[in-house]
Design an enzyme around this catalytic site. Structure first.
Site: not given
Ligand code: NAD
Length: 429
Positions: A68, A92, A104, A188, A219, A356
């Protein structure tokens, strides 16, 4: 010492292995990914030219159930990164006691350079290339950085076309109309919110007296910032890839989200009726944000944000990791020596994979739950496993990160050993 992300991730495993009594066979197997695939995806661009993109899928371990994990679209995607993310997913899912292994995927590209129809052809091409490697009982996809429900819908549709049967269970995070779950978008952040509200009272922290900075306003970061600010916490700084904003009095997060969604930029605006006034705020860099004198720091962007180079500058008392791998293992040691409490990614951001799992269950049963049901079940899981991890960290006097790995390792080791001796003799032949 290797500096790869995977080598760094493995150092956390080594640390936790000292505290568990799983078999040597199980601990050795957990150091290697079970299967990896690298594919080239040819895509016809809108101007008629052809581009070939590199894609990956890693199934790290599937002892506890099908793989997953999300699919990331980003210029930095590499096999090292995808393998590390699949490794974290394994731990996780075990930590949250979900019947899944870890996987992944990713494609190396800047998605902002592609049109919507190019992105659709790329997403479908990725599924064409990996269709035999995935499936509702083999390996299940989900959104990650720069992928979303729309992309998950295309991927599920393409898989269903290839297999000639509707297969909603191969992808989670789909649009509601294609079998998505209520609450997946916010899962999340919501999961982290439940965990934070379980942890901070243990330190006698109350929302009104707790200042917070959030790095990453996507997000995860933007929804969590809004949940926290609505609960009374003082969110004083937020940032995205372009930079951040800071206001000592606290920011009005709902209006910043509204502005960011419309303008794709950041500005501290406060809306009263139909009039919005720009309030006093400072423009800061991401480096400034990480070094702010706040109670709580929440990295919610990408990996490797707090390293040995800047860990000494961190002034927060608590760090809740929402991004995967935002702190390197050498930075961990520095933060620990400064008395900063770090709450790890594999626990804090596990709400996404938990919902999920709920989506996959709903797809297979054909019975769909209300938002309240989803959030209630999510809250139970997050609170239970946060308390369990906390208890291990107190009993063994280890960090929350090591405690989380110990908890997950015990479940993984037990599942590996429960499979009996077949693998042992297979290896002997
Ligand atoms: P996203 O693409 O919606 O948002 C990422 C954000 O980070 C954006 O606002 C972008 O502008 C910002 N960003 C990128 N580079 C940056 C930097 N150098 N400094 C500061 N900000 C920066 O992604 P997301 O889904 O919110 O995921 C963010 C993190 O959470 C990732 O590490 C992802 O693996 C993790 N995550 C996400 C989920 C999920 O359900 N979406 C679940 C578990 C973990």
């Amino acid at each position: 010492m290797s500096n790869s992300l995977f080598a760094d991730a493995s150092r956390r495993l080594e640390k936790a292995l000292k505290y568990v009594s799983i078999s040597e066979d199980a601990s050795l197997r957990l150091k290697y990914p079970k299967a990896s695939i690298r594919v080239s995806i040819p895509v016809r661009m809108d101007d008629g030219s052809l581009r070939v993109f590199q894609g990956y899928r890693v199934r790290y371990d599937d002892t506890r159930g099908p793989g997953k994990g999300g699919v990331r679209f980003h210029p930095n995607v590499s096999i090292d990164e995808v393998q590390s993310l699949a490794f974290w997913m394994t731990f996780k899912c075990a930590l949250l006691n979900l019947p899944f292994g870890g996987a992944k995927g990713g494609i190396t590209l800047n998605p902002k350079e592609l049109s919507k129809s190019e992105l659709e052809r790329l997403s479908r091409g990725y599924i064409d290339a990996i269709a035999d490697f995935i499936g509702p009982d083999i390996d299940i996809l989900a959104p990650d950085v720069y992928t979303n429900a729309m992309i998950m819908g295309w991927m599920m549709d393409q898989y269903s076309i290839i297999k000639r049967r509707i297969s909603p269970g191969v992808v989670t995070g789909k649009p509601l109309t294609m079998g998505g779950s209520q609450g997946r978008d916010s899962a999340t952040a919501m999961g982290a919110f439940y965990a934070i509200n379980t942890i901070l009272p243990k330190f006698d922290r109350i929302p009104e007296k707790t200042t917070i900075a959030v790095q990453g306003f996507g997000n995860v970061g933007s929804i969590l910032a809004e949940l926290l600010s609505k609960a009374g916490y003082k969110v004083v700084a937020v940032s995205d890839s372009q930079g951040g904003i800071y206001a000592e009095v606290g920011l009005d997060i709902p209006s910043i989200r509204q502005y960011k969604n419309k303008q794709n930029g950041m500005k501290a605006i406060y809306c009263k009726g139909s009039v919005c006034n720009i309030v006093e705020h400072k423009v800061i860099s991401n480096a400034d944000l990480l070094a702010l004198d706040v109670d709580v720091l929440i990295p919610a962007a990408l990996e490797n944000q707090i390293t040995a180079d800047n860990a000494h500058d961190v002034k927060a008392n608590f760090i809740f990791e929402l991004a995967n791998g935002p702190i390197t293992s050498d930075a961990d040691a520095i933060l620990e020596s400064k008395g900063i409490y770090v709450f790890p990614d594999i626990l804090l951001n596990a709400g996404g994979v938990t919902v999920s799992y709920f989506e996959w269950v709903q797809n297979r049963s054909g019975l769909y739950w209300t938002l309240n049901e989803v959030n209630q079940k999510l809250k139970e899981k997050m609170v239970e496993e946060t308390q369990n991890t906390w208890a291990i960290s107190q009993d063994l006097s280890v960090s929350m990160r090591t405690a989380a790995y110990i908890h997950a390792l015990n479940r993984l080791g037990e599942a590996m050993d429960a499979k009996g001796t077949r693998d042992y003799y297979l290896k002997k032949v």
